[in-house]
Design a protein around this motif. Structure first.
Motif, PDB file in Angstrom:
ATOM      1  N   ILE A  65      11.109  36.996  56.444  1.00  0.00           N
ATOM      2  CA  ILE A  65      10.758  38.392  56.179  1.00  0.00           C
ATOM      3  C   ILE A  65      11.318  39.189  57.357  1.00  0.00           C
ATOM      4  O   ILE A  65      11.000  38.920  58.513  1.00  0.00           O
ATOM      5  N   ALA A  66      12.223  40.124  57.063  1.00  0.00           N
ATOM      6  CA  ALA A  66      12.893  40.852  58.154  1.00  0.00           C
ATOM      7  C   ALA A  66      11.898  41.694  58.951  1.00  0.00           C
ATOM      8  O   ALA A  66      11.981  41.780  60.174  1.00  0.00           O
ATOM      9  N   ASP A  67      10.944  42.288  58.257  1.00  0.00           N
ATOM     10  CA  ASP A  67       9.959  43.154  58.901  1.00  0.00           C
ATOM     11  C   ASP A  67       8.930  42.291  59.675  1.00  0.00           C
ATOM     12  O   ASP A  67       8.075  41.627  59.080  1.00  0.00           O
ATOM     13  N   ASP A  68       9.035  42.340  61.026  1.00  0.00           N
ATOM     14  CA  ASP A  68       8.178  41.492  61.872  1.00  0.00           C
ATOM     15  C   ASP A  68       6.685  41.710  61.623  1.00  0.00           C
ATOM     16  O   ASP A  68       5.895  40.773  61.734  1.00  0.00           O
ATOM     17  N   LYS A 101       9.084  26.615  56.059  1.00  0.00           N
ATOM     18  CA  LYS A 101       9.131  27.241  57.388  1.00  0.00           C
ATOM     19  C   LYS A 101       9.317  28.745  57.227  1.00  0.00           C
ATOM     20  O   LYS A 101      10.176  29.188  56.463  1.00  0.00           O
ATOM     21  N   VAL A 102       8.519  29.506  57.971  1.00  0.00           N
ATOM     22  CA  VAL A 102       8.564  30.970  57.842  1.00  0.00           C
ATOM     23  C   VAL A 102       9.069  31.595  59.144  1.00  0.00           C
ATOM     24  O   VAL A 102       8.613  31.232  60.231  1.00  0.00           O
ATOM     25  N   PHE A 103      10.022  32.511  59.020  1.00  0.00           N
ATOM     26  CA  PHE A 103      10.542  33.245  60.183  1.00  0.00           C
ATOM     27  C   PHE A 103      10.479  34.737  59.902  1.00  0.00           C
ATOM     28  O   PHE A 103      10.328  35.149  58.752  1.00  0.00           O
ATOM     29  N   SER A 104      10.665  35.529  60.973  1.00  0.00           N
ATOM     30  CA  SER A 104      10.760  36.970  60.751  1.00  0.00           C
ATOM     31  C   SER A 104      11.875  37.561  61.606  1.00  0.00           C
ATOM     32  O   SER A 104      12.337  36.948  62.574  1.00  0.00           O
ATOM     33  N   GLY A 105      12.313  38.758  61.192  1.00  0.00           N
ATOM     34  CA  GLY A 105      13.353  39.476  61.943  1.00  0.00           C
ATOM     35  C   GLY A 105      14.724  39.294  61.309  1.00  0.00           C
ATOM     36  O   GLY A 105      15.013  38.253  60.717  1.00  0.00           O
ATOM     37  N   ASN A 106      15.549  40.322  61.466  1.00  0.00           N
ATOM     38  CA  ASN A 106      16.897  40.266  60.877  1.00  0.00           C
ATOM     39  C   ASN A 106      17.762  39.172  61.487  1.00  0.00           C
ATOM     40  O   ASN A 106      18.573  38.551  60.796  1.00  0.00           O
ATOM     41  N   LYS A 107      17.556  38.936  62.786  1.00  0.00           N
ATOM     42  CA  LYS A 107      18.372  37.919  63.455  1.00  0.00           C
ATOM     43  C   LYS A 107      18.093  36.542  62.841  1.00  0.00           C
ATOM     44  O   LYS A 107      19.001  35.709  62.722  1.00  0.00           O
ATOM     45  N   ALA A 147      20.307  35.669  59.884  1.00  0.00           N
ATOM     46  CA  ALA A 147      21.642  35.205  60.285  1.00  0.00           C
ATOM     47  C   ALA A 147      21.552  33.797  60.903  1.00  0.00           C
ATOM     48  O   ALA A 147      22.335  32.903  60.544  1.00  0.00           O
ATOM     49  N   ASP A 148      20.591  33.591  61.784  1.00  0.00           N
ATOM     50  CA  ASP A 148      20.471  32.289  62.467  1.00  0.00           C
ATOM     51  C   ASP A 148      20.234  31.132  61.490  1.00  0.00           C
ATOM     52  O   ASP A 148      20.695  30.012  61.708  1.00  0.00           O
ATOM     53  N   LEU A 149      19.506  31.445  60.423  1.00  0.00           N
ATOM     54  CA  LEU A 149      19.185  30.415  59.442  1.00  0.00           C
ATOM     55  C   LEU A 149      20.451  29.810  58.801  1.00  0.00           C
ATOM     56  O   LEU A 149      20.447  28.651  58.368  1.00  0.00           O
ATOM     57  N   MET A 150      21.513  30.596  58.788  1.00  0.00           N
ATOM     58  CA  MET A 150      22.755  30.117  58.170  1.00  0.00           C
ATOM     59  C   MET A 150      23.292  28.889  58.902  1.00  0.00           C
ATOM     60  O   MET A 150      24.069  28.119  58.361  1.00  0.00           O
ATOM     61  N   GLU A 151      22.852  28.719  60.158  1.00  0.00           N
ATOM     62  CA  GLU A 151      23.305  27.553  60.934  1.00  0.00           C
ATOM     63  C   GLU A 151      22.543  26.290  60.570  1.00  0.00           C
ATOM     64  O   GLU A 151      23.051  25.193  60.728  1.00  0.00           O
ATOM     65  N   LEU A 156      26.017  40.713  59.323  1.00  0.00           N
ATOM     66  CA  LEU A 156      25.907  39.584  60.271  1.00  0.00           C
ATOM     67  C   LEU A 156      25.518  38.265  59.587  1.00  0.00           C
ATOM     68  O   LEU A 156      26.123  37.223  59.877  1.00  0.00           O
ATOM     69  N   PRO A 157      24.551  38.279  58.648  1.00  0.00           N
ATOM     70  CA  PRO A 157      24.267  37.012  57.947  1.00  0.00           C
ATOM     71  C   PRO A 157      25.480  36.473  57.178  1.00  0.00           C
ATOM     72  O   PRO A 157      25.698  35.261  57.147  1.00  0.00           O
ATOM     73  N   THR A 158      26.273  37.372  56.602  1.00  0.00           N
ATOM     74  CA  THR A 158      27.451  36.904  55.859  1.00  0.00           C
ATOM     75  C   THR A 158      28.453  36.259  56.815  1.00  0.00           C
ATOM     76  O   THR A 158      29.020  35.200  56.520  1.00  0.00           O
ATOM     77  N   ILE A 159      28.641  36.874  57.968  1.00  0.00           N
ATOM     78  CA  ILE A 159      29.557  36.292  58.964  1.00  0.00           C
ATOM     79  C   ILE A 159      29.065  34.895  59.374  1.00  0.00           C
ATOM     80  O   ILE A 159      29.843  33.933  59.408  1.00  0.00           O
ATOM     81  N   LYS A 160      27.782  34.793  59.646  1.00  0.00           N
ATOM     82  CA  LYS A 160      27.218  33.490  60.043  1.00  0.00           C
ATOM     83  C   LYS A 160      27.367  32.456  58.917  1.00  0.00           C
ATOM     84  O   LYS A 160      27.674  31.284  59.176  1.00  0.00           O
ATOM     85  N   ALA A 161      27.174  32.896  57.698  1.00  0.00           N
ATOM     86  CA  ALA A 161      27.300  31.973  56.556  1.00  0.00           C
ATOM     87  C   ALA A 161      28.744  31.483  56.435  1.00  0.00           C
ATOM     88  O   ALA A 161      28.993  30.299  56.185  1.00  0.00           O
ATOM     89  N   ILE A 162      29.691  32.385  56.647  1.00  0.00           N
ATOM     90  CA  ILE A 162      31.113  31.986  56.572  1.00  0.00           C
ATOM     91  C   ILE A 162      31.427  31.003  57.707  1.00  0.00           C
ATOM     92  O   ILE A 162      32.067  29.967  57.491  1.00  0.00           O
TER      93      ILE A 162
END
Ligand code: NDP
Ligand code: MG
Length: 388
Positions: A62-65, A81-87, A90-94, A112-118
């Motif tokens: 959920i992007a909204d912290d 697993k649950v995370f928050s924040g826009n970063k 993107a990090d999840l793509m790793e 940024l998530p698309t770049i990380k996914a690529i």
């Protein structure tokens, strides 16, 4: 190979939106072929929780912290697993084991998530056209470097992509993007002065998220799609035409060097291009409603009115200028559309703000990723300063 191993592992970024929920309908209908690995939302915690409980992804963001605790508590008893924040998106793509990433978030947030996914060699089912508008050159070179396919989900681009299967890209003379013309087709400037949000949100053929619906009414959407097509198909600027086709049955066309034109048709239903992107290069059976030529007795075409709907012309100008110009246009438009949706500006001011920003914001001919990020911020500030 067992059934389980053959399943497509999919991450849906923006699962609570119009494209995201339709993608999940496909996943529900084809649960023997699709496994959902990741779901993300901006702030709609309730729907994200409901989706997570149904589809049991490994990861949820959920992007909204401020909504993190609600989602975390609700999913505590599940192995999710649950995370928050826009970063975190993107990090999840790793770390995700998803092979396909559907980018269905709205606007610049997709970049940024698309770049990380690529970079992590995911196959991209690209709904988030703004990513290619903002940084098309960078994204396409990253795709080449990492040998990643961008499979378009936007209906027009999916149509062209389908028309190009088996063809040599060098034999394309031009592509013809179809546009419905939106709810104000045929209207002139003096009839658009007092347009309300409610009128602009009423699209004749498609039900979509609020931002793209306003973009469709202002023809900005078609402008963004022209730029999206340039990068997806490696075209010169003069190879991209737009024709208004109010019935939205022909989703777009390709004209080849021998004069032959291929078109892809179907009822206006985004599930078709989403499904195609998930299963490409295979075609698999669906139960989607079929087009009947007995019911559809007339297909019509007309020129777009670039004088009244300035945004389409602005997109061509941005594409011609290159560099960070389209990034400026995109950021200005996101701010202007938000202001229109909040009743702070009038409909025609969207294009005015876009044009002023394109002239005011610092032009960079060969932007780096950092330049795109700073251009986006600068253009947002300039656009906001015009909204008083
Ligand atoms: P919606 O507004 O319906 O959904 C957007 C999704 O992205 C929601 O899940 C939303 O979460 C999430 N989101 C919004 N802002 C952010 C943010 N800043 N960070 C992280 N997540 C965010 O949009 P659509 O589904 O209509 O469109 C998605 C993309 O697909 C757009 O780029 C659009 O141009 C493109 N597209 C859409 C079509 C359609 O038919 N809808 C057709 C062709 C292309 P939350 O629900 O919590 O706000
Ligand atoms: Mg489209």
């Amino acid at each position: 190979m067992s059934k389980e191993l053959e399943k497509k592992k999919i991450a849906i970024l923006g699962s609570t939106g119009s494209i995201g929920t339709q993608a999940l309908e496909i996943a529900r209908e084809q649960s023997d072929k699709i496994e959902i690995e990741v779901l993300t939302a901006n702030s709609n915690a309730d729907l994200l929780i409901k989706q997570a409980i149904e589809f049991k992804p490994n990861h949820v963001v959920i992007a909204d912290d401020s909504k993190y605790k609600i989602v975390k508590d609700a999913l505590d008893k599940y192995d999710i697993k649950v995370f928050s924040g826009n970063k975190a998106i993107a990090d999840l793509m790793e770390i995700t084991s998803a092979e396909i990433v559907l980018t269905a978030m709205v606007g610049y947030s997709g970049l940024l998530p698309t770049i990380k996914a690529i970079e992590n060699k995911k196959k991209i089912a690209l709904a988030n056209k703004e990513t290619l508008v903002v940084a098309g050159e960078l994204i396409t070179s990253l795709c080449a470097e990492h040998k990643v396919n961008l499979i378009p989900v936007d209906s027009e681009h999916s149509a062209i992509f389908q028309c190009l299967v088996g063809e040599d890209l060098n034999t394309i003379d031009k592509i013809i993007l179809t546009a419905s013309g939106g709810p104000f087709r045929g209207k002139k400037v003096n009839e658009l002065l007092e347009i309300t949000k409610k009128e602009a949100l009423k699209h004749p053929n498609w039900t979509m998220g609020a931002k793209i619906t306003i973009d469709s009414a202002s023809l900005m959407n078609k402008g963004l799609e022209v730029i999206e097509a340039k990068w997806l198909f490696g075209l010169e600027n003069n190879q991209i035409d737009v024709v208004v086709h109010p019935q939205s049955i022909i989703h777009s066309m390709v004209e080849f060097n021998d004069g032959s034109i291929k078109a892809q048709m179907g009822l206006p239903d985004m599930k078709l291009p989403i499904h195609y992107a998930f299963f490409y290069p295979e075609r698999t059976k669906t139960n989607f409603k079929r087009l009947s030529f007995k019911e559809m007795n007339m297909l019509t075409f007309e020129e777009p009115d670039k004088q009244t709907f300035r945004n389409l012309g602005l997109a061509y100008e941005a594409m011609e200028a290159g560099g960070n110009k389209a990034c400026i246009l995109n950021a200005a438009n996101e701010i202007a559309v938000e202001a229109f949706l909040n009743d702070r500006i009038k409909f025609l001011q969207i294009a005015e703000i876009n044009e002023t920003c394109m002239n005011k914001v610092h032009f960079i001919k060969q932007p780096t990723l950092e330049d795109y990020i700073s251009t986006d911020s600068e253009a947002r500030l300039v656009a906001k300063s015009l909204i008083r």
